[in-house]
Design a protein around this motif. Structure first.
Motif, PDB file in Angstrom:
ATOM      1  N   ASN A 245       0.768  -1.273   0.084  1.00  0.00           N
ATOM      2  CA  ASN A 245       0.046  -0.006   0.050  1.00  0.00           C
ATOM      3  C   ASN A 245       0.780   1.216   0.002  1.00  0.00           C
ATOM      4  O   ASN A 245       1.151   1.640   0.943  1.00  0.00           O
ATOM      5  CB  ASN A 245      -1.044  -0.078   1.294  1.00  0.00           C
ATOM      6  CG  ASN A 245      -1.751   0.893   0.856  1.00  0.00           C
ATOM      7  OD1 ASN A 245      -1.780   2.138   0.531  1.00  0.00           O
ATOM      8  ND2 ASN A 245      -3.200   0.796   1.611  1.00  0.00           N
ATOM      9  N   PRO A 246       1.246   1.668  -1.199  1.00  0.00           N
ATOM     10  CA  PRO A 246       2.291   2.915  -0.983  1.00  0.00           C
ATOM     11  C   PRO A 246       1.443   4.036  -0.829  1.00  0.00           C
ATOM     12  O   PRO A 246       2.199   5.072  -0.357  1.00  0.00           O
ATOM     13  CB  PRO A 246       2.562   2.799  -2.856  1.00  0.00           C
ATOM     14  CG  PRO A 246       1.319   2.190  -3.402  1.00  0.00           C
ATOM     15  CD  PRO A 246       0.907   1.140  -2.413  1.00  0.00           C
ATOM     16  N   VAL A 247       0.360   4.296  -0.634  1.00  0.00           N
ATOM     17  CA  VAL A 247      -0.283   5.486  -0.230  1.00  0.00           C
ATOM     18  C   VAL A 247      -0.110   5.568   1.299  1.00  0.00           C
ATOM     19  O   VAL A 247       0.225   6.512   1.795  1.00  0.00           O
ATOM     20  CB  VAL A 247      -1.914   5.366  -0.816  1.00  0.00           C
ATOM     21  CG1 VAL A 247      -2.503   6.743  -0.144  1.00  0.00           C
ATOM     22  CG2 VAL A 247      -1.849   5.500  -2.255  1.00  0.00           C
ATOM     23  N   ALA A 248      -0.731   4.360   1.843  1.00  0.00           N
ATOM     24  CA  ALA A 248      -0.260   4.446   3.344  1.00  0.00           C
ATOM     25  C   ALA A 248       1.078   4.462   3.924  1.00  0.00           C
ATOM     26  O   ALA A 248       1.283   5.010   4.929  1.00  0.00           O
ATOM     27  CB  ALA A 248      -0.886   3.010   3.965  1.00  0.00           C
ATOM     28  N   ALA A 249       1.929   4.082   2.943  1.00  0.00           N
ATOM     29  CA  ALA A 249       3.158   4.092   3.393  1.00  0.00           C
ATOM     30  C   ALA A 249       3.947   5.388   3.092  1.00  0.00           C
ATOM     31  O   ALA A 249       5.172   5.679   3.201  1.00  0.00           O
ATOM     32  CB  ALA A 249       4.288   2.893   2.310  1.00  0.00           C
TER      33      ALA A 249
END
Length: 325
Positions: A120-124
């Motif tokens: 999850n690159p957004v949450a990261a």
């Protein structure tokens, strides 16, 4: 021919010539691509191999500078700075922890980073949204389709009511996986039993705590948990707990019962396509994160674990050609 038409034809010919020249220039240029991997792993190696094949298929000449940190995040800055000193045209970073470190350590870089195997690159906090990349970063997610994954668990083990989930609360990839899982378990009449673990030495004890509390266990593609698959299996096999993972290697080695996983060859191809676009001049911020489609998944089932757990392969999977003996 009228003067206007002559002028238009001349401009068109010039544009075609420029496009051809640009195409030839890209074909003749040799690019330098750095690859920073979290650790040696067959699944991640498949991603890298497919990434390279896609760049070659696109007709790009590339030399590679590769390295890994043997799953030790503390070594990541050293590797990343070494590769950055080589002035690559682009860097591929693999896994969430390594990519997060790259974004922080290489904040002043001028070259783009394409990531792979980031759930999850957004949450990261790697990209602002799934629809857009960051200024110098975009890539591909390895987050499995959770509806399909949970549906597969119910298909193979229909009696499961309580699904255990072990995860590292300090790993954004694990939290992203958990968040996606929580959104779908209710649709399948499942209760999620969460067990957090932030120290690899505590994994066997935490898994043991699920005895009598869960009917099956899901292990995410975690940078802490996947390398500990053998330790997890030593407990789950003893307490007869069917265990699922997105990592097919765990199943091929008969650590876990089954996996519905993203095909890392497909992920590598998608990430390679993104890298090729960037090397040809496309801005990372204009490229959305690549998300696996349902058809980009594969199923593997351990015949040994089926036998040990006394589970009969359902008719719906009899012709799946997915059982590893």
């Amino acid at each position: 021919m009228k003067p206007v038409l002559i002028l238009q034809a001349a401009r068109l010919a010039a544009c075609v010539s420029l496009a051809c020249a640009a195409s030839i220039a890209h074909a003749q240029q040799t690019y330098k691509v750095a690859i920073a991997q979290f650790g040696p792993d067959h699944t991640l190696d498949t991603l890298v191999s497919s990434f390279k094949k896609e760049l070659a298929r696109q007709g790009l000449k590339v030399v590679y500078d590769e390295g890994h940190v043997n799953f030790d995040r503390s070594l990541a800055p050293q590797l990343l700075n070494r590769e950055a000193a080589g002035k690559p045209d682009l860097m591929l970073t693999i896994t969430t922890p390594l990519t997060q470190t790259a974004k922080q350590v290489l904040a002043s870089r001028s070259f783009p980073i394409v990531f792979g195997a980031v759930a999850n690159p957004v949450a990261a906090k790697l990209v602002p949204s799934w629809d857009r990349g960051d200024t110098l970063m975009t890539g591909g997610s390895n987050l499995p389709n959770m509806e399909a994954s949970v549906g597969f668990i119910k298909q193979l083990t229909p009696g499961v009511k309580r699904l255990g989930f072990i995860y590292n609360p300090g790993d954004d990839a694990d939290l992203g996986f958990l968040n996606a899982l929580e959104k779908v378990v209710g649709k399948y009449d499942l209760t999620l039993v969460k067990v957090g673990v932030d120290n690899a030495n505590d994994i066997p004890t935490r898994v043991s705590s699920l005895q009598g509390r869960a009917d099956a266990l899901m292990v995410p593609a975690s940078s802490m948990l996947i390398p500990a698959a053998a330790a997890i299996a030593s407990v789950t096999n003893r307490i007869k707990l069917p265990t699922y993972s997105p990592n097919v290697d765990n199943v091929a080695q008969h650590h876990f019962l089954a996996a519905m996983t993203v095909e890392y060859s497909s992920l590598g191809t998608s990430v390679g396509r993104i890298a090729a676009d960037i090397l040809r001049g496309k801005k990372p911020s204009d490229i959305p994160v690549s998300v696996p489609a349902v058809e980009d998944h594969a199923v593997k089932i351990s015949g040994r674990r089926l036998k040990d757990l006394g589970i009969a392969l359902p008719e719906s999977l009899k012709n799946c050609n997915c059982v590893v003996d």
